[in-house]
Write a protein that holds these residues in place. Structure first.
Motif, PDB file in Angstrom:
ATOM      1  N   LEU A  28       0.132 -11.242  16.879  1.00  7.79           N
ATOM      2  CA  LEU A  28       0.800 -10.473  15.836  1.00  7.79           C
ATOM      3  C   LEU A  28      -0.101  -9.353  15.342  1.00  7.79           C
ATOM      4  N   ASN A  29       0.484  -8.204  15.110  1.00  4.51           N
ATOM      5  CA  ASN A  29      -0.241  -7.069  14.550  1.00  4.51           C
ATOM      6  C   ASN A  29       0.345  -6.740  13.184  1.00  4.51           C
ATOM      7  N   ASN A  30      -0.508  -6.842  12.173  1.00  2.00           N
ATOM      8  CA  ASN A  30      -0.115  -6.514  10.802  1.00  2.00           C
ATOM      9  C   ASN A  30       1.076  -7.335  10.319  1.00  2.00           C
ATOM     10  N   SER A  31       1.314  -8.483  10.927  1.00  4.40           N
ATOM     11  CA  SER A  31       2.375  -9.364  10.463  1.00  4.40           C
ATOM     12  C   SER A  31       1.828 -10.283   9.384  1.00  4.40           C
ATOM     13  N   VAL A  32       2.718 -10.908   8.635  1.00  6.80           N
ATOM     14  CA  VAL A  32       2.298 -11.758   7.525  1.00  6.80           C
ATOM     15  C   VAL A  32       2.688 -13.196   7.831  1.00  6.80           C
ATOM     16  N   LEU A  33       1.777 -14.110   7.561  1.00  8.87           N
ATOM     17  CA  LEU A  33       2.047 -15.516   7.824  1.00  8.87           C
ATOM     18  C   LEU A  33       1.846 -16.309   6.542  1.00  8.87           C
ATOM     19  N   TYR A  34       2.736 -17.214   6.271  1.00  8.82           N
ATOM     20  CA  TYR A  34       2.717 -17.947   5.008  1.00  8.82           C
ATOM     21  C   TYR A  34       2.962 -19.420   5.304  1.00  8.82           C
ATOM     22  N   LEU A  35       2.061 -20.280   4.913  1.00 11.32           N
ATOM     23  CA  LEU A  35       2.172 -21.700   5.242  1.00 11.32           C
ATOM     24  C   LEU A  35       2.300 -22.518   3.978  1.00 11.32           C
ATOM     25  N   SER A  36       3.279 -23.384   3.908  1.00  9.85           N
ATOM     26  CA  SER A  36       3.439 -24.232   2.726  1.00  9.85           C
ATOM     27  C   SER A  36       3.989 -25.583   3.149  1.00  9.85           C
ATOM     28  N   THR A  37       3.941 -26.535   2.236  1.00 15.97           N
ATOM     29  CA  THR A  37       4.481 -27.854   2.525  1.00 15.97           C
ATOM     30  C   THR A  37       5.352 -28.315   1.381  1.00 15.97           C
ATOM     31  N   GLN A  38       6.334 -29.096   1.716  1.00 12.90           N
ATOM     32  CA  GLN A  38       7.233 -29.662   0.722  1.00 12.90           C
ATOM     33  C   GLN A  38       7.085 -31.170   0.784  1.00 12.90           C
ATOM     34  N   SER A  98      -1.672 -14.631   4.386  1.00 14.28           N
ATOM     35  CA  SER A  98      -2.326 -13.444   4.915  1.00 14.28           C
ATOM     36  C   SER A  98      -1.444 -12.239   4.639  1.00 14.28           C
ATOM     37  N   GLY A  99      -1.987 -11.057   4.892  1.00 13.10           N
ATOM     38  CA  GLY A  99      -1.205  -9.841   4.688  1.00 13.10           C
ATOM     39  C   GLY A  99      -0.867  -9.620   3.229  1.00 13.10           C
TER      40      GLY A  99
END
Length: 508
Positions: free
Chosen positions: A194-204, A220-221
């Motif tokens: 990925l270039n300049n993409s945003v990644l978001y990690l969460s848990t429920q 990120s991002g």
């Protein structure tokens, strides 16, 4: 089985890159005819881009410049009778390119016998130029590009599998949820290219009491700064709504701009991977991501249990330490301050990260042995007599005995600190009269921070000393009561001592 819910994006899908076809022939007419025949060629929505070379030397330069040539038509005879054969050998062996499809063409079939050429050289077809009519040429190109596509897919899948295994190992090395989140972000960005993409990690997670929390593991991002990794936090409302929809549907979601991966880790817990995209993921990327995230889900579950246990232990240590301080009628912030001071000194002494992490919690146990001291002695407002003082001194050995039976690192260090934090550099301390470097380093650190904080605090038997008085005391007792090196470091950074006291003041 993975299921993907897809939506159509209103945004225009970017044009796919054309297939690159190289024409390597010293006859310009061959270039013109080939281009004319294939100019409208399309396969899987992709057109073609022609690359031209007129000798074997130029052809090799072309392959060095372009590592994504799908198909090359190579003439046998160019600057010499075997220029094409030499080029093919160089492409396969010097450049180690085994994916590009190579079709050898010759205007003089008898000069390079077909059977010998096919046997000796890694080519995909061998045609006389007169054989390639318009229809046969197109059929030949379809076959070659389809083969190139399949080889690329296999190679990509192989690399993806290797990356999944490497990435999983990297994530497995994480020791905390914060490290885990950072490792996942780094590896996912690498895996998906990925270039300049945003990644978001969460848990429920829904616990025994029905409480549900969304925990941010990493960002990120443009999502960096919205929430601290590892800490339960309110996430942006729009994202929270999208994530809840995925949790409700229990399936992945994908559009041209967004991928939300759903990975259940237990009956009531889930991993959610939120990725903003610049273009849709292809099938190989989706599969690679699913394999990696499935491994991550297992790692996360184990790491969460481990961290929950560790956090519970640490909280219990703090509760126990606070209870001891209250029983001793010490100042309310003493335990928290000696923890921060011990950690700070360990950092300034350039000790290992493991040592720093351990002393952060073990420091709280320095006076655990006071639980065995009678309240009549602990609460005595005046000076203790000789007999009472001997009883008070036993708290060091008693604290050690309470903790020494554990095989846990924090308890081990806590036992050492409890026993040795009243030893003196000159050997006149207690309980064992250790001197100099024979006193464990953690004990020497606690010896100075415990005294410094006590001197700066108001106690029932004395008023608080000023910073200047304490610094003078440290200078006088460096090399007798205290380790001279640690004393020097603490004096040099005494403003940090005052800063910590301001952050953790005594309770009124």
């Amino acid at each position: 089985m993975s299921l993907f819910k897809k939506t159509n994006s209103s945004a225009k899908t970017p044009a796919l890159a054309p297939w690159k076809i190289a024409i390597i022939d010293d006859e310009s007419g061959i270039h013109d005819v080939t281009k004319l025949t294939l100019r409208k060629f399309k396969f899987e929505g992709r057109g073609v881009e022609f690359l031209h070379a007129y000798s074997g030397k130029e052809g090799l330069a072309l392959f060095k410049e372009h590592n994504d040539i799908a198909l090359a038509f190579v003439d046998v005879v160019m600057e010499n009778d075997e220029a094409g054969l030499t080029l093919i050998n160089d492409i396969r062996n010097e450049l180690n390119n085994h994916t590009s499809r190579l079709i050898l063409r010759t205007g003089q079939p008898g000069q390079a016998p077909e059977e010998e050429v096919i046997r000796r050289y890694d080519i995909n077809d061998y045609k006389a130029k007169t054989e390639l009519s318009s229809m046969k040429l197109k059929s030949c190109v379809y076959t070659a590009i389809r083969s190139y596509r399949d080889i690329q897919t296999i190679e990509k899948s192989k690399r993806g599998m290797e990356d999944v295994l490497k990435s999983s190992s990297s994530v497995l090395a994480s020791q905390s949820l914060v490290q885990f989140g950072s490792a996942v972000l780094k590896q996912i960005l690498t895996l998906l290219n990925l270039n300049n993409s945003v990644l978001y990690l969460s848990t429920q997670h829904t616990d025994l009491y029905g409480d549900t929390t969304m925990t941010v593991l990493g960002a990120s991002g443009d999502l960096i700064g919205l929430c601290e990794p590892g800490i339960s936090s309110k996430i942006p409302e729009a994202i929270e709504t999208e994530v809840k929809q995925v949790l409700e549907n229990k399936t992945h979601f994908q559009s041209d701009e967004l991928f939300i991966g759903y990975y259940p880790t237990g009956k009531n817990s889930h991993n959610i991977l939120y990725v903003k995209l610049e273009s849709p993921l292809d099938k190989v990327q989706c599969k690679t991501l699913e394999m990696f995230a499935s491994n991550v889900a297992v790692i996360f579950e184990n790491l969460t249990h481990k961290e929950d246990i560790q956090q519970t232990q640490k909280e219990l240590i703090m509760v126990l330490s606070d209870a001891i301080e209250m029983r001793s009628k010490e100042t309310g912030g003493h335990v928290r301050r000696v923890i921060l001071l011990s950690e700070f000194l360990a950092e300034k002494l350039h000790l290992s990260q493991e040592f720093i992490e351990t002393i952060r919690y073990a420091a709280a146990l320095h006076d655990v042995g006071k639980i065995s001291i009678p309240e009549s002695i602990l609460h005595k407002p005046g000076k203790l007599d000789a007999e009472e003082w001997e009883i008070m001194k036993t708290h060091a050995q008693k604290g050690y005995e309470l903790l020494a039976g554990s095989d846990k690192t924090v308890a081990k260090m806590g036992a050492i600190i409890a026993k040795t934090h009243h030893e003196r550099w000159d050997g006149n301390g207690y309980p064992d009269g250790l001197a100099g470097d024979d006193i464990p380093l953690e004990g020497r650190i606690m010896a100075i921070v415990d005294v410094v904080d006590a001197l700066l605090s108001t106690r029932c038997y004395k008023p608080a000393w000023s910073a200047e008085q304490v610094i003078d005391y440290l200078k006088e007792n460096a090399g007798t009561q205290f380790d001279p090196v640690i004393t020097h470091v603490l004096i040099e950074h005494f403003d940090k001592v005052l800063e910590i006291r301001a952050l953790e003041p005594d309770e009124e």
